[in-house]
Design a protein around this motif. Structure first.
Motif, PDB file in Angstrom:
ATOM      1  N   UNK A 290       0.914  -0.945   0.197  1.00 14.53           N
ATOM      2  CA  UNK A 290       0.075   0.416  -0.007  1.00 14.53           C
ATOM      3  C   UNK A 290       1.097   1.196  -0.011  1.00 14.53           C
ATOM      4  N   UNK A 291       0.719   2.241  -0.953  1.00 15.15           N
ATOM      5  CA  UNK A 291       1.578   3.903  -0.962  1.00 15.15           C
ATOM      6  C   UNK A 291      -0.064   4.210  -0.277  1.00 15.15           C
TER       7      UNK A 291
ATOM      8  N   UNK B 138      -2.664  -0.084  -4.231  1.00 14.46           N
ATOM      9  CA  UNK B 138      -1.985  -1.574  -4.045  1.00 14.46           C
ATOM     10  C   UNK B 138      -1.576  -2.029  -5.316  1.00 14.46           C
ATOM     11  N   UNK B 139      -0.868  -2.435  -5.250  1.00 13.89           N
ATOM     12  CA  UNK B 139       0.670  -2.752  -6.404  1.00 13.89           C
ATOM     13  C   UNK B 139      -0.437  -3.697  -6.587  1.00 13.89           C
ATOM     14  N   UNK B 140      -1.013  -4.534  -6.277  1.00  7.43           N
ATOM     15  CA  UNK B 140      -1.445  -5.623  -6.170  1.00  7.43           C
ATOM     16  C   UNK B 140      -3.448  -6.038  -7.185  1.00  7.43           C
ATOM     17  N   UNK B 141      -3.717  -6.769  -7.600  1.00  4.35           N
ATOM     18  CA  UNK B 141      -5.133  -7.131  -8.211  1.00  4.35           C
ATOM     19  C   UNK B 141      -6.520  -7.134  -7.125  1.00  4.35           C
ATOM     20  N   UNK B 142      -7.693  -6.566  -6.985  1.00  9.27           N
ATOM     21  CA  UNK B 142      -8.800  -7.383  -6.122  1.00  9.27           C
ATOM     22  C   UNK B 142      -8.634  -8.910  -6.442  1.00  9.27           C
TER      23      UNK B 142
ATOM     24  N   UNK C 253     -10.097  -2.305  -9.342  1.00  4.75           N
ATOM     25  CA  UNK C 253     -11.513  -2.085  -8.102  1.00  4.75           C
ATOM     26  C   UNK C 253     -11.260  -1.004  -7.221  1.00  4.75           C
ATOM     27  N   UNK C 254     -11.585  -1.473  -6.608  1.00  2.00           N
ATOM     28  CA  UNK C 254     -11.138  -0.860  -4.892  1.00  2.00           C
ATOM     29  C   UNK C 254     -11.736  -0.877  -3.732  1.00  2.00           C
TER      30      UNK C 254
END
Length: 447
Positions: free
Chosen positions: A16-17, A112-116, A159-160
Protein backbone atom coordinates in the motif's frame (compact mmCIF):
# COMPACT_ATOMS: atom_id res chain seq x y z
CA UNK A 1 -23.08 -29.08 3.12
CA UNK A 2 -20.29 -28.03 5.50
CA UNK A 3 -16.85 -27.03 4.26
CA UNK A 4 -13.90 -26.53 6.60
CA UNK A 5 -11.51 -23.98 5.12
CA UNK A 6 -8.09 -24.30 6.65
CA UNK A 7 -5.79 -21.30 6.46
CA UNK A 8 -4.67 -20.46 2.93
CA UNK A 9 -1.36 -18.76 2.30
CA UNK A 10 -2.06 -15.15 3.28
CA UNK A 11 -0.39 -12.04 1.93
CA UNK A 12 1.48 -10.24 4.67
CA UNK A 13 2.06 -7.03 2.73
CA UNK A 14 -0.57 -5.56 0.40
CA UNK A 15 2.03 -3.08 -0.91
CA UNK A 16 0.00 0.00 0.00
CA UNK A 17 1.14 3.51 -0.83
CA UNK A 18 -0.70 6.45 0.73
CA UNK A 19 -1.16 9.12 -1.93
CA UNK A 20 -2.67 11.80 0.28
CA UNK A 21 -4.47 12.28 3.58
CA UNK A 22 -6.66 15.10 4.78
CA UNK A 23 -9.55 16.06 7.01
CA UNK A 24 -13.18 16.25 5.92
CA UNK A 25 -15.41 18.81 7.65
CA UNK A 26 -19.22 19.18 7.66
CA UNK A 27 -20.35 20.97 4.49
CA UNK A 28 -22.57 23.28 6.57
CA UNK A 29 -22.12 24.86 9.96
CA UNK A 30 -23.40 22.59 12.73
CA UNK A 31 -24.33 23.33 16.31
CA UNK A 32 -21.43 23.14 18.75
CA UNK A 33 -22.59 21.07 21.69
CA UNK A 34 -21.76 18.17 23.96
CA UNK A 35 -23.34 14.81 23.15
CA UNK A 36 -24.33 12.59 26.06
CA UNK A 37 -23.13 9.00 25.79
CA UNK A 38 -25.15 6.18 27.34
CA UNK A 39 -23.59 3.59 29.62
CA UNK A 40 -23.72 1.16 26.67
CA UNK A 41 -21.80 3.65 24.50
CA UNK A 42 -19.20 4.33 27.21
CA UNK A 43 -18.44 0.63 27.61
CA UNK A 44 -17.59 0.40 23.89
CA UNK A 45 -14.78 2.95 23.68
CA UNK A 46 -12.78 0.79 21.27
CA UNK A 47 -11.92 0.75 17.55
CA UNK A 48 -13.99 -0.96 14.85
CA UNK A 49 -12.42 -1.45 11.42
CA UNK A 50 -14.38 -2.62 8.39
CA UNK A 51 -13.33 -3.07 4.76
CA UNK A 52 -15.72 -2.98 1.82
CA UNK A 53 -14.36 -4.40 -1.47
CA UNK A 54 -15.68 -3.31 -4.88
CA UNK A 55 -14.93 -4.75 -8.32
CA UNK A 56 -13.87 -2.55 -11.20
CA UNK A 57 -16.59 -0.35 -12.75
CA UNK A 58 -15.63 1.51 -15.92
CA UNK A 59 -17.94 4.45 -15.11
CA UNK A 60 -16.50 4.79 -11.61
CA UNK A 61 -12.71 4.57 -11.60
CA UNK A 62 -11.27 4.68 -8.06
CA UNK A 63 -10.05 8.30 -8.28
CA UNK A 64 -13.58 9.48 -9.12
CA UNK A 65 -15.03 7.34 -6.32
CA UNK A 66 -12.58 8.90 -3.86
CA UNK A 67 -13.57 12.41 -4.93
CA UNK A 68 -17.28 11.53 -4.71
CA UNK A 69 -16.87 9.94 -1.29
CA UNK A 70 -15.01 12.92 0.10
CA UNK A 71 -17.73 15.32 -1.07
CA UNK A 72 -20.50 13.01 0.14
CA UNK A 73 -18.94 12.53 3.57
CA UNK A 74 -18.85 16.31 4.04
CA UNK A 75 -22.62 16.40 3.41
CA UNK A 76 -23.23 13.39 5.65
CA UNK A 77 -21.39 15.03 8.56
CA UNK A 78 -24.25 17.50 8.87
CA UNK A 79 -26.87 14.98 10.13
CA UNK A 80 -24.04 12.94 11.70
CA UNK A 81 -22.38 15.98 13.30
CA UNK A 82 -21.13 13.93 16.27
CA UNK A 83 -18.89 11.90 13.95
CA UNK A 84 -16.79 15.01 13.25
CA UNK A 85 -16.38 15.62 16.99
CA UNK A 86 -13.92 14.41 19.60
CA UNK A 87 -14.22 12.32 22.75
CA UNK A 88 -13.64 14.16 26.00
CA UNK A 89 -14.35 13.86 29.71
CA UNK A 90 -16.90 16.33 30.99
CA UNK A 91 -14.87 18.76 33.13
CA UNK A 92 -17.57 18.84 35.82
CA UNK A 93 -18.77 15.23 36.00
CA UNK A 94 -15.83 13.35 34.50
CA UNK A 95 -18.28 11.46 32.29
CA UNK A 96 -17.20 10.51 28.76
CA UNK A 97 -19.01 12.49 26.05
CA UNK A 98 -18.56 13.72 22.49
CA UNK A 99 -17.58 17.32 21.92
CA UNK A 100 -19.45 18.11 18.67
CA UNK A 101 -16.88 20.67 17.53
CA UNK A 102 -16.73 19.99 13.76
CA UNK A 103 -13.03 19.06 14.04
CA UNK A 104 -13.46 16.66 11.11
CA UNK A 105 -12.91 13.03 10.13
CA UNK A 106 -9.85 11.56 8.47
CA UNK A 107 -9.76 10.74 4.75
CA UNK A 108 -6.97 9.02 2.84
CA UNK A 109 -6.41 7.89 -0.73
CA UNK A 110 -4.06 4.96 -1.38
CA UNK A 111 -2.95 2.48 -4.04
CA UNK A 112 -2.00 -1.19 -3.92
CA UNK A 113 0.39 -2.99 -6.25
CA UNK A 114 -2.01 -5.96 -6.34
CA UNK A 115 -5.24 -6.65 -8.19
CA UNK A 116 -8.35 -7.29 -6.14
CA UNK A 117 -8.26 -10.99 -7.05
CA UNK A 118 -4.57 -11.06 -6.21
CA UNK A 119 -5.03 -10.31 -2.50
CA UNK A 120 -6.68 -13.69 -1.91
CA UNK A 121 -9.98 -15.06 -0.61
CA UNK A 122 -11.86 -12.07 0.81
CA UNK A 123 -13.99 -14.32 3.03
CA UNK A 124 -10.95 -15.67 4.82
CA UNK A 125 -10.00 -12.92 7.30
CA UNK A 126 -6.50 -11.66 6.69
CA UNK A 127 -4.97 -9.40 9.38
CA UNK A 128 -3.15 -7.64 6.52
CA UNK A 129 -6.49 -6.12 5.53
CA UNK A 130 -5.74 -3.74 8.39
CA UNK A 131 -3.39 -2.00 5.93
CA UNK A 132 -6.55 -0.79 4.15
CA UNK A 133 -7.33 1.34 7.23
CA UNK A 134 -5.41 4.60 7.58
CA UNK A 135 -3.33 4.46 10.76
CA UNK A 136 -0.95 7.42 10.79
CA UNK A 137 -3.37 9.51 12.85
CA UNK A 138 -2.77 7.16 15.80
CA UNK A 139 -0.04 9.48 17.16
CA UNK A 140 -2.39 12.41 17.71
CA UNK A 141 -3.08 13.74 21.17
CA UNK A 142 -5.80 11.84 23.05
CA UNK A 143 -8.24 14.75 22.85
CA UNK A 144 -7.79 15.03 19.06
CA UNK A 145 -8.43 11.43 18.04
CA UNK A 146 -10.69 11.14 15.00
CA UNK A 147 -13.90 9.21 15.57
CA UNK A 148 -13.96 8.16 11.92
CA UNK A 149 -11.32 7.67 9.21
CA UNK A 150 -12.05 6.55 5.64
CA UNK A 151 -9.40 5.18 3.27
CA UNK A 152 -10.02 4.49 -0.43
CA UNK A 153 -7.45 2.05 -1.84
CA UNK A 154 -7.33 1.36 -5.57
CA UNK A 155 -6.09 -1.94 -6.97
CA UNK A 156 -4.28 -2.41 -10.28
CA UNK A 157 -7.40 -3.98 -11.84
CA UNK A 158 -9.53 -0.88 -11.24
CA UNK A 159 -11.30 -2.36 -8.23
CA UNK A 160 -10.97 -0.67 -4.87
CA UNK A 161 -11.52 -1.03 -1.14
CA UNK A 162 -13.20 1.40 1.22
CA UNK A 163 -11.66 0.92 4.65
CA UNK A 164 -13.50 2.59 7.52
CA UNK A 165 -12.32 3.09 11.08
CA UNK A 166 -14.88 4.21 13.65
CA UNK A 167 -14.84 4.39 17.40
CA UNK A 168 -17.54 1.99 18.66
CA UNK A 169 -19.06 4.75 20.80
CA UNK A 170 -20.45 6.22 17.57
CA UNK A 171 -22.38 3.24 16.12
CA UNK A 172 -23.48 -0.32 16.67
CA UNK A 173 -23.86 -2.70 13.73
CA UNK A 174 -27.43 -1.66 12.91
CA UNK A 175 -26.79 2.08 13.02
CA UNK A 176 -23.56 1.70 11.03
CA UNK A 177 -25.56 -0.10 8.33
CA UNK A 178 -27.94 2.90 8.20
CA UNK A 179 -24.94 5.21 8.01
CA UNK A 180 -23.67 3.25 4.99
CA UNK A 181 -27.16 3.31 3.41
CA UNK A 182 -27.17 7.08 3.83
CA UNK A 183 -23.66 7.33 2.39
CA UNK A 184 -24.80 5.40 -0.68
CA UNK A 185 -27.95 7.50 -1.04
CA UNK A 186 -26.19 10.87 -0.85
CA UNK A 187 -23.45 9.65 -3.21
CA UNK A 188 -26.24 8.92 -5.72
CA UNK A 189 -27.64 12.44 -5.19
CA UNK A 190 -30.69 11.05 -3.39
CA UNK A 191 -32.08 12.13 -0.01
CA UNK A 192 -31.09 10.32 3.19
CA UNK A 193 -32.42 6.77 3.29
CA UNK A 194 -33.19 7.21 7.01
CA UNK A 195 -32.69 10.35 9.10
CA UNK A 196 -30.59 9.35 12.13
CA UNK A 197 -31.93 9.79 15.66
CA UNK A 198 -29.05 11.26 17.66
CA UNK A 199 -30.75 11.52 21.05
CA UNK A 200 -28.60 9.29 23.29
CA UNK A 201 -30.59 10.41 26.33
CA UNK A 202 -33.14 7.79 25.26
CA UNK A 203 -30.82 5.23 26.88
CA UNK A 204 -29.91 7.25 29.97
CA UNK A 205 -29.96 5.46 33.32
CA UNK A 206 -32.91 5.97 35.64
CA UNK A 207 -32.66 8.26 38.64
CA UNK A 208 -32.10 6.69 41.02
CA UNK A 209 -30.67 3.65 39.20
CA UNK A 210 -32.41 0.36 39.97
CA UNK A 211 -30.66 -2.97 39.29
CA UNK A 212 -33.48 -5.50 39.37
CA UNK A 213 -31.72 -8.62 37.98
CA UNK A 214 -28.52 -10.50 38.94
CA UNK A 215 -26.85 -9.97 35.50
CA UNK A 216 -24.65 -13.03 35.35
CA UNK A 217 -23.28 -11.77 32.02
CA UNK A 218 -21.47 -8.89 33.76
CA UNK A 219 -18.77 -8.70 36.38
CA UNK A 220 -17.13 -5.82 38.23
CA UNK A 221 -13.55 -4.77 37.56
CA UNK A 222 -12.35 -5.81 41.00
CA UNK A 223 -13.38 -9.45 40.39
CA UNK A 224 -10.58 -11.88 39.55
CA UNK A 225 -11.71 -13.25 36.18
CA UNK A 226 -10.23 -11.54 33.09
CA UNK A 227 -12.69 -9.80 30.78
CA UNK A 228 -13.91 -11.61 27.68
CA UNK A 229 -12.11 -9.00 25.57
CA UNK A 230 -8.68 -9.55 27.16
CA UNK A 231 -6.35 -10.56 24.32
CA UNK A 232 -3.94 -13.22 25.59
CA UNK A 233 -0.89 -14.02 23.48
CA UNK A 234 -1.20 -17.67 22.48
CA UNK A 235 -0.45 -19.72 19.36
CA UNK A 236 -3.78 -20.24 17.64
CA UNK A 237 -5.03 -22.12 14.59
CA UNK A 238 -7.46 -20.19 12.41
CA UNK A 239 -10.26 -22.00 10.53
CA UNK A 240 -13.43 -21.01 8.69
CA UNK A 241 -16.39 -23.42 8.85
CA UNK A 242 -18.88 -22.80 6.03
CA UNK A 243 -22.51 -23.88 6.37
CA UNK A 244 -24.83 -23.78 3.37
CA UNK A 245 -28.47 -22.75 3.69
CA UNK A 246 -29.47 -26.41 3.22
CA UNK A 247 -27.34 -27.47 6.17
CA UNK A 248 -28.87 -24.70 8.30
CA UNK A 249 -32.34 -25.98 7.35
CA UNK A 250 -31.18 -29.46 8.44
CA UNK A 251 -30.15 -28.04 11.83
CA UNK A 252 -33.57 -26.45 12.25
CA UNK A 253 -35.25 -29.77 11.45
CA UNK A 254 -32.94 -31.51 13.91
CA UNK A 255 -34.04 -29.06 16.62
CA UNK A 256 -37.70 -29.73 15.83
CA UNK A 257 -37.23 -33.50 15.65
CA UNK A 258 -35.47 -33.70 19.02
CA UNK A 259 -38.46 -32.03 20.65
CA UNK A 260 -38.44 -28.41 21.78
CA UNK A 261 -39.78 -28.34 25.33
CA UNK A 262 -41.34 -24.90 25.10
CA UNK A 263 -43.33 -23.98 22.02
CA UNK A 264 -42.13 -20.36 22.15
CA UNK A 265 -38.45 -21.30 21.70
CA UNK A 266 -37.33 -19.67 18.46
CA UNK A 267 -35.80 -22.11 15.98
CA UNK A 268 -34.00 -19.55 13.84
CA UNK A 269 -30.90 -19.89 11.71
CA UNK A 270 -28.90 -17.84 14.20
CA UNK A 271 -30.10 -19.89 17.20
CA UNK A 272 -29.34 -23.29 15.69
CA UNK A 273 -25.91 -22.23 14.40
CA UNK A 274 -25.10 -20.64 17.77
CA UNK A 275 -26.21 -23.78 19.63
CA UNK A 276 -23.99 -25.93 17.43
CA UNK A 277 -20.98 -23.64 17.91
CA UNK A 278 -21.54 -23.47 21.68
CA UNK A 279 -21.63 -27.26 21.99
CA UNK A 280 -18.40 -27.67 20.01
CA UNK A 281 -16.59 -24.84 21.78
CA UNK A 282 -17.58 -25.91 25.28
CA UNK A 283 -16.60 -29.53 24.73
CA UNK A 284 -13.31 -28.78 22.95
CA UNK A 285 -11.59 -27.29 26.00
CA UNK A 286 -8.19 -28.84 26.68
CA UNK A 287 -8.67 -30.83 29.90
CA UNK A 288 -5.01 -30.39 30.83
CA UNK A 289 -5.64 -26.68 31.30
CA UNK A 290 -8.50 -26.96 33.78
CA UNK A 291 -8.99 -28.50 37.20
CA UNK A 292 -11.19 -31.56 37.46
CA UNK A 293 -13.42 -32.87 34.71
CA UNK A 294 -14.36 -30.63 31.81
CA UNK A 295 -17.91 -31.97 32.09
CA UNK A 296 -18.27 -30.39 35.55
CA UNK A 297 -17.34 -26.98 34.19
CA UNK A 298 -20.00 -24.32 33.55
CA UNK A 299 -19.79 -22.82 30.07
CA UNK A 300 -21.19 -19.33 29.39
CA UNK A 301 -21.92 -18.17 25.87
CA UNK A 302 -22.37 -14.44 25.18
CA UNK A 303 -23.95 -12.80 22.14
CA UNK A 304 -25.33 -9.38 21.23
CA UNK A 305 -29.04 -8.53 21.03
CA UNK A 306 -30.58 -5.44 19.43
CA UNK A 307 -32.73 -3.79 22.11
CA UNK A 308 -34.48 -1.21 19.89
CA UNK A 309 -37.70 -3.26 19.59
CA UNK A 310 -37.51 -4.47 23.20
CA UNK A 311 -37.96 -1.10 24.87
CA UNK A 312 -41.41 0.17 25.81
CA UNK A 313 -42.09 2.22 23.79
CA UNK A 314 -39.62 0.87 21.19
CA UNK A 315 -36.55 2.90 20.33
CA UNK A 316 -36.57 4.38 16.82
CA UNK A 317 -35.04 2.06 14.24
CA UNK A 318 -32.99 5.11 13.28
CA UNK A 319 -31.37 5.39 16.75
CA UNK A 320 -27.76 6.11 15.83
CA UNK A 321 -26.00 5.05 19.03
CA UNK A 322 -25.32 1.66 20.56
CA UNK A 323 -28.55 -0.18 21.32
CA UNK A 324 -27.22 -3.69 21.87
CA UNK A 325 -26.86 -5.69 25.05
CA UNK A 326 -25.19 -9.00 25.80
CA UNK A 327 -27.43 -12.04 26.13
CA UNK A 328 -26.07 -15.18 27.74
CA UNK A 329 -26.67 -18.91 27.92
CA UNK A 330 -25.14 -21.04 30.70
CA UNK A 331 -24.96 -24.75 31.32
CA UNK A 332 -22.65 -27.43 32.67
CA UNK A 333 -20.60 -29.08 29.93
CA UNK A 334 -22.14 -32.42 30.88
CA UNK A 335 -25.58 -31.03 30.05
CA UNK A 336 -24.28 -29.47 26.84
CA UNK A 337 -22.96 -32.87 25.80
CA UNK A 338 -25.95 -34.98 26.82
CA UNK A 339 -29.14 -32.98 26.22
CA UNK A 340 -31.01 -33.06 22.90
CA UNK A 341 -29.98 -30.40 20.41
CA UNK A 342 -33.38 -28.77 20.87
CA UNK A 343 -32.54 -28.02 24.52
CA UNK A 344 -29.40 -26.12 23.52
CA UNK A 345 -31.44 -24.12 21.00
CA UNK A 346 -33.88 -23.35 23.84
CA UNK A 347 -31.10 -22.10 26.10
CA UNK A 348 -29.79 -19.82 23.34
CA UNK A 349 -33.31 -18.57 22.62
CA UNK A 350 -33.94 -17.89 26.31
CA UNK A 351 -30.88 -15.62 26.40
CA UNK A 352 -32.48 -13.14 24.01
CA UNK A 353 -35.97 -13.61 25.49
CA UNK A 354 -34.58 -12.62 28.90
CA UNK A 355 -33.84 -9.10 27.62
CA UNK A 356 -37.12 -7.30 28.23
CA UNK A 357 -37.63 -3.56 28.69
CA UNK A 358 -37.05 -3.85 32.45
CA UNK A 359 -34.01 -6.11 32.02
CA UNK A 360 -32.42 -3.69 29.53
CA UNK A 361 -33.00 -0.73 31.84
CA UNK A 362 -31.54 -2.74 34.71
CA UNK A 363 -28.33 -3.37 32.71
CA UNK A 364 -28.05 0.34 31.92
CA UNK A 365 -28.55 1.18 35.60
CA UNK A 366 -25.93 -1.44 36.55
CA UNK A 367 -23.47 0.52 34.39
CA UNK A 368 -24.35 3.70 36.28
CA UNK A 369 -23.36 2.11 39.60
CA UNK A 370 -20.49 -0.23 38.68
CA UNK A 371 -17.48 -0.31 36.38
CA UNK A 372 -17.30 -3.72 34.77
CA UNK A 373 -17.22 -5.86 31.67
CA UNK A 374 -18.85 -8.82 29.95
CA UNK A 375 -18.08 -12.12 31.62
CA UNK A 376 -18.21 -15.43 29.78
CA UNK A 377 -16.24 -18.23 28.17
CA UNK A 378 -16.58 -16.68 24.72
CA UNK A 379 -18.46 -14.09 22.74
CA UNK A 380 -20.20 -15.02 19.50
CA UNK A 381 -20.09 -11.89 17.33
CA UNK A 382 -22.47 -12.03 14.38
CA UNK A 383 -21.98 -9.98 11.21
CA UNK A 384 -24.18 -12.49 9.38
CA UNK A 385 -27.35 -10.46 8.89
CA UNK A 386 -26.14 -6.87 9.22
CA UNK A 387 -26.48 -6.40 5.47
CA UNK A 388 -23.29 -4.44 4.73
CA UNK A 389 -23.05 -6.33 1.40
CA UNK A 390 -26.51 -5.07 0.44
CA UNK A 391 -25.75 -1.34 0.53
CA UNK A 392 -26.42 0.32 -2.83
CA UNK A 393 -23.76 2.75 -3.99
CA UNK A 394 -23.66 4.48 -7.40
CA UNK A 395 -20.78 2.11 -8.29
CA UNK A 396 -22.72 -0.98 -7.18
CA UNK A 397 -22.85 -3.19 -4.12
CA UNK A 398 -19.68 -4.46 -2.45
CA UNK A 399 -18.27 -7.77 -3.55
CA UNK A 400 -17.68 -8.38 0.15
CA UNK A 401 -17.68 -6.44 3.42
CA UNK A 402 -15.97 -7.63 6.58
CA UNK A 403 -14.38 -6.41 9.79
CA UNK A 404 -10.61 -6.48 10.16
CA UNK A 405 -10.09 -9.31 12.63
CA UNK A 406 -7.24 -10.97 14.44
CA UNK A 407 -7.20 -14.47 15.98
CA UNK A 408 -8.97 -14.49 19.35
CA UNK A 409 -9.71 -17.65 21.30
CA UNK A 410 -12.57 -15.99 23.18
CA UNK A 411 -14.39 -14.54 20.15
CA UNK A 412 -16.07 -16.57 17.39
CA UNK A 413 -17.41 -14.65 14.43
CA UNK A 414 -20.26 -15.30 11.99
CA UNK A 415 -19.96 -13.82 8.49
CA UNK A 416 -22.28 -14.02 5.48
CA UNK A 417 -21.13 -16.31 2.68
CA UNK A 418 -20.26 -14.71 -0.65
CA UNK A 419 -21.32 -17.75 -2.66
CA UNK A 420 -24.73 -18.27 -1.08
CA UNK A 421 -27.08 -15.60 0.27
CA UNK A 422 -28.29 -17.55 3.30
CA UNK A 423 -25.11 -19.46 4.08
CA UNK A 424 -22.79 -18.56 6.94
CA UNK A 425 -19.06 -18.63 7.59
CA UNK A 426 -17.96 -19.38 11.15
CA UNK A 427 -14.52 -18.06 12.05
CA UNK A 428 -12.87 -19.98 14.90
CA UNK A 429 -9.44 -19.39 16.47
CA UNK A 430 -8.19 -22.00 18.95
CA UNK A 431 -4.98 -23.70 20.13
CA UNK A 432 -4.10 -26.62 17.86
CA UNK A 433 -5.31 -29.39 20.17
CA UNK A 434 -8.64 -27.63 20.86
CA UNK A 435 -9.12 -26.80 17.17
CA UNK A 436 -8.68 -30.46 16.25
CA UNK A 437 -11.34 -31.43 18.80
CA UNK A 438 -13.68 -28.59 17.74
CA UNK A 439 -13.43 -29.70 14.12
CA UNK A 440 -14.13 -33.32 15.03
CA UNK A 441 -17.15 -32.36 17.15
CA UNK A 442 -18.45 -30.01 14.45
CA UNK A 443 -18.49 -32.80 11.90
CA UNK A 444 -19.94 -35.26 14.41
CA UNK A 445 -22.89 -33.05 15.42
CA UNK A 446 -23.67 -32.14 11.82
CA UNK A 447 -23.90 -35.78 10.76
Amino acid sequence: MCTICEAPSLLQDLKITIQNASLVFPSKQTEKKSMFLSNIDKALNLPVETVHFFPSQKDFPPHLVAEKLKTTLAKLLVPYDFLAGRLRSNPETGRLEIDCNSAGIGFAVATSDYTLDGIGDLVYPNPAFGQLIYKSMDNLEQDDQRLCIVQVTSFKCGGFAMGIFTNHVTFDGSSFKIFLDNLGALAADKPLAITPCNDRQLLAARSPPCVSFPHLELTKFHDSNPPVFDAISEALDFNVFRLTSDKIVDLKEKAKASGVTHSDARITGFNVVTALVWRCKALSWDKENIQGSNLDRVSTLLYAVNIRPRFVPPLPISYAGNAVLTAYARAKCEEIQEVPFSRLVELVSEGAKRITDEYARSVIDWGEIYQGFQDGEFLLSSWWNLGFNEVDYPWGRPRYSCPVVFPRKDIILLFPDTDENNGVNILVSLPSKEMSKFQSLFQKYLA
